[in-house]
Design an enzyme around this catalytic site. Structure first.
Site, PDB file in Angstrom:
ATOM      1  N   CYS A 244       0.885  -1.177  -0.114  1.00  0.00           N
ATOM      2  CA  CYS A 244      -0.057  -0.091   0.093  1.00  0.00           C
ATOM      3  C   CYS A 244       0.900   1.220   0.086  1.00  0.00           C
ATOM      4  CB  CYS A 244      -0.895   0.154   1.201  1.00  0.00           C
ATOM      5  SG  CYS A 244      -1.738  -1.436   1.335  1.00  0.00           S
ATOM      6  N   GLU A 369       4.792   8.335   5.075  1.00  0.00           N
ATOM      7  CA  GLU A 369       5.180   7.405   4.194  1.00  0.00           C
ATOM      8  C   GLU A 369       6.844   7.023   4.152  1.00  0.00           C
ATOM      9  OE1 GLU A 369       2.524   6.265   2.572  1.00  0.00           O
ATOM     10  OE2 GLU A 369       1.131   7.800   2.735  1.00  0.00           O
ATOM     11  N   GLY A 370       7.252   7.133   5.291  1.00  0.00           N
ATOM     12  CA  GLY A 370       8.787   6.664   5.218  1.00  0.00           C
ATOM     13  C   GLY A 370       9.439   8.147   5.413  1.00  0.00           C
TER      14      GLY A 370
HETATM   15  C1  LIG Z   1       0.344  14.535   9.242  1.00  0.00           C
HETATM   16  C2  LIG Z   1       0.508  13.064   9.253  1.00  0.00           C
HETATM   17  C3  LIG Z   1      -0.208  12.252   8.825  1.00  0.00           C
HETATM   18  C4  LIG Z   1      -0.007  10.724   8.790  1.00  0.00           C
HETATM   19  N1  LIG Z   1      -0.909   9.856   8.302  1.00  0.00           N
HETATM   20  C5  LIG Z   1      -0.775   8.642   8.480  1.00  0.00           C
HETATM   21  C6  LIG Z   1      -1.790   7.574   8.086  1.00  0.00           C
HETATM   22  O1  LIG Z   1      -2.724   7.761   7.560  1.00  0.00           O
HETATM   23  N2  LIG Z   1      -1.460   6.324   8.460  1.00  0.00           N
HETATM   24  C7  LIG Z   1      -0.268   5.960   9.260  1.00  0.00           C
HETATM   25  O2  LIG Z   1      -0.293   4.876   9.382  1.00  0.00           O
HETATM   26  N3  LIG Z   1       0.530   6.831   9.512  1.00  0.00           N
HETATM   27  C8  LIG Z   1       0.521   8.065   9.240  1.00  0.00           C
HETATM   28  N4  LIG Z   1       1.604   9.061   9.602  1.00  0.00           N
HETATM   29  C9  LIG Z   1       2.519   8.570  10.118  1.00  0.00           C
HETATM   30  C10 LIG Z   1       3.941   8.846   9.767  1.00  0.00           C
HETATM   31  O3  LIG Z   1       3.869   7.682   8.605  1.00  0.00           O
HETATM   32  C11 LIG Z   1       5.050   8.488  10.475  1.00  0.00           C
HETATM   33  O4  LIG Z   1       4.849   9.699  11.366  1.00  0.00           O
HETATM   34  C12 LIG Z   1       6.302   8.136  10.127  1.00  0.00           C
HETATM   35  O5  LIG Z   1       6.413   6.965   9.500  1.00  0.00           O
HETATM   36  C13 LIG Z   1       7.631   8.259  11.004  1.00  0.00           C
HETATM   37  O6  LIG Z   1       7.237   7.547  12.209  1.00  0.00           O
HETATM   38  P1  LIG Z   1       7.418   8.386  13.620  1.00  0.00           P
HETATM   39  O7  LIG Z   1       6.874   9.631  13.496  1.00  0.00           O
HETATM   40  O8  LIG Z   1       6.859   7.686  14.714  1.00  0.00           O
HETATM   41  O9  LIG Z   1       9.292   8.854  13.913  1.00  0.00           O
HETATM   42  P2  LIG Z   1      10.060   7.914  14.260  1.00  0.00           P
HETATM   43  O10 LIG Z   1      10.157   6.392  13.723  1.00  0.00           O
HETATM   44  O11 LIG Z   1      10.231   7.770  15.696  1.00  0.00           O
HETATM   45  O12 LIG Z   1      11.474   8.679  13.761  1.00  0.00           O
HETATM   46  C14 LIG Z   1      11.987   9.748  14.580  1.00  0.00           C
HETATM   47  C15 LIG Z   1      13.276  10.049  13.649  1.00  0.00           C
HETATM   48  O13 LIG Z   1      14.226   8.961  13.909  1.00  0.00           O
HETATM   49  C16 LIG Z   1      14.685   8.941  12.316  1.00  0.00           C
HETATM   50  N5  LIG Z   1      15.077   7.443  12.379  1.00  0.00           N
HETATM   51  C17 LIG Z   1      14.240   6.356  12.933  1.00  0.00           C
HETATM   52  N6  LIG Z   1      14.642   5.221  12.584  1.00  0.00           N
HETATM   53  C18 LIG Z   1      15.962   5.588  12.163  1.00  0.00           C
HETATM   54  C19 LIG Z   1      17.114   4.687  11.630  1.00  0.00           C
HETATM   55  N7  LIG Z   1      17.096   3.262  11.788  1.00  0.00           N
HETATM   56  N8  LIG Z   1      18.138   5.446  11.233  1.00  0.00           N
HETATM   57  C20 LIG Z   1      18.102   6.499  11.152  1.00  0.00           C
HETATM   58  N9  LIG Z   1      17.208   7.504  11.394  1.00  0.00           N
HETATM   59  C21 LIG Z   1      16.135   6.782  12.188  1.00  0.00           C
HETATM   60  C22 LIG Z   1      13.704   9.184  11.510  1.00  0.00           C
HETATM   61  O14 LIG Z   1      14.024   9.574  10.367  1.00  0.00           O
HETATM   62  C23 LIG Z   1      12.945  10.347  12.324  1.00  0.00           C
HETATM   63  O15 LIG Z   1      13.684  11.651  11.610  1.00  0.00           O
HETATM   64  C24 LIG Z   1       1.254  10.337   9.453  1.00  0.00           C
HETATM   65  C25 LIG Z   1       2.064  11.364   9.762  1.00  0.00           C
HETATM   66  C26 LIG Z   1       1.634  12.692   9.949  1.00  0.00           C
HETATM   67  C27 LIG Z   1       2.786  13.803  10.379  1.00  0.00           C
END
Ligand SMILES: Cc1cc2nc3c(=O)[nH]c(=O)nc-3n(C[C@H](O)[C@H](O)[C@H](O)COP(=O)(O)OP(=O)(O)OC[C@H]3O[C@@H](n4cnc5c(N)ncnc54)[C@H](O)[C@@H]3O)c2cc1C
Length: 390
Positions: A244, A369-370
């Site tokens: 997806c 989306e990553g």
């Molecule tokens: C407005 C909005 C709408 C969204 N809509 C959806 C939705 O409809 N459905 C859904 O499922 N999700 C949704 N998301 C969630 C979004 O996909 C996640 O926020 C995203 O995957 C990042 O996860 P996190 O915020 O927990 O950050 P984290 O995973 O906690 O990451 C925090 C930071 O750490 C870094 N990081 C993490 N792991 C590593 C690594 N191994 N090496 C280096 N750097 C790393 C990341 O790059 C980032 O800079 C939405 C987010 C936003 C802001």
């Protein structure tokens, strides 16, 4: 000024069919008519223009590549990309609504659902009568969804769902949620959760500074009884949600071009009209450097998206190629938006122009989306064969 060459510097229109151009034009006209006049006010108020969802349904924007016998438009992947491009030129929130509905809700039901599930949900989702959302991210698991804690526990022939999802686009208004959770064997399964199921709530997340015209919320499951007919039978494991996301990431690679072109055309026009030191600011070499570099990067992003669309139509686009295009094109749009805002000087920070709103929206687009960095690591893995994040 030759507007045509700015929108299409390398004459990619040569590769688009008349149908592609018609779809792009009709989406553009709808955005000009229905989105642009109201979007700044909605974003300022932190409200979502949800009445536009049914309008998008009428235009065939929702589920554009889903076959017509399920209510979709049966279009190809380049048409989907061009639609996303034009929607995001209006606002990332509108593109997000269409992306989620098409790639993250209709696509999994179409690809992994039973015939009964497809007939029950897809036509309503295509028309906008039903609103869907996609639940993968959790409070403790974003970039690493394999750690998810949401659980589906077998009870007689049905399931009990517990856990929560976070940052879910459209969750507060969704009629259905496609939710990913682990079963008792630790296998990720997809389930269709309906609004009104006992124990299911979807509170809104407020006070966002980005994507303010889009609703974002949680999904909370407290002993929700999920009939087995609501489980997506056609997929097991993380590849379900990842497929997806591939589709949605592809759309974002196109959407960010629309956003960048919107910023660029505003800044170019402004630079030719705004006088300082007795001449248009477009006279200054430093301004021309910005404009020249930006249009170069936009043109490169357009070529990447077009080629990816061709590969996708041929079923040859791999996840690493899609990841690269999402990362590259969103970063390009972020750089373009920031430079364009500077060209506008002080007035660039106001809602009189779309650039600051686009800039703020991109803070979400670069994360969801990553994240940008996770996509870098995906390319790193593809190049070296070594995973730095598993
Ligand atoms: C407005 C909005 C709408 C969204 N809509 C959806 C939705 O409809 N459905 C859904 O499922 N999700 C949704 N998301 C969630 C979004 O996909 C996640 O926020 C995203 O995957 C990042 O996860 P996190 O915020 O927990 O950050 P984290 O995973 O906690 O990451 C925090 C930071 O750490 C870094 N990081 C993490 N792991 C590593 C690594 N191994 N090496 C280096 N750097 C790393 C990341 O790059 C980032 O800079 C939405 C987010 C936003 C802001």
């Amino acid at each position: 000024m030759n507007t045509k060459s700015i929108q299409d510097y390398y004459l990619l229109d040569d590769y688009y069919t008349d149908e592609h151009k018609l779809i792009r034009q009709s989406t553009k006209e709808w955005v000009n008519r229905s989105v642009r006049p109201i979007i700044d006010e909605y974003a300022q108020k932190h409200e979502s223009p949800i009445h536009l969802i049914k309008e998008m349904g009428k235009l065939g924007i929702l589920g554009s590549f889903i076959p017509q016998n399920y209510g979709g438009s049966g279009l190809d992947q380049i048409s989907y990309g061009l639609i996303m491009q034009e929607l995001e030129a209006g606002d990332s929130a509108i593109r997000s609504i269409a992306s989620v509905q098409t790639s993250l809700v209709m696509y999994p039901i179409f690809a992994f659902g039973s015939e009964e599930q497809k007939r029950k949900y897809l036509p309503g989702l295509a028309s906008g009568e039903l609103i869907g959302c996609f639940g993968l991210t959790e409070p403790n698991h974003g970039s690493n969804p394999s750690g998810m804690e949401c659980r589906l526990k077998l009870k007689n022939n049905d399931y009990i769902l517990n856990g929560s999802k976070m940052w879910i686009t459209n969750s507060p208004i969704a009629d259905i949620a496609v939710v990913w959770a682990k079963d008792e064997n630790n296998i990720v399964r997809g389930a269709i959760i309906e609004k009104g199921m006992a124990g299911f709530t979807a509170p809104e997340i407020s006070r966002k500074w980005s994507l303010r015209a889009s609703l974002t919320g949680e999904l909370v499951f407290d002993d929700v009884l999920v009939p087995s007919t609501h489980i997506l039978p056609g997929v097991e494991g993380l590849k379900g949600p990842m497929m997806c996301l591939n589709s949605a990431r592809y759309g974002i690679a196109w959407g960010s071009i629309g956003l960048a072109l919107d910023c660029y055309s505003v800044a170019l026009k402004y630079s030719l009209e705004r006088n300082q030191f007795g001449v248009p600011i477009a006279t200054f070499q430093l301004v021309q450097k910005k404009l020249a570099e930006m249009i170069t990067e936009i043109a490169k992003a357009q070529l990447l998206a077009w080629r990816l669309g061709v590969l996708k139509n041929d079923n040859r686009a791999n996840p690493a190629q899609i990841s690269m295009a999402k990362r590259n094109n969103v970063k390009m749009a972020m750089d373009v938006a920031r430079e364009c805002r500077q060209i506008l000087g002080a007035i660039g920070i106001t809602g009189d122009f779309p650039i600051m709103r686009h800039m703020m929206n991109l803070e979400s687009v670069v994360t969801y989306e990553g994240t940008h960095d996770i996509h870098l690591l995906i390319t790193g893995l593809d190049a070296t064969g070594i995973s730095s994040f598993s």
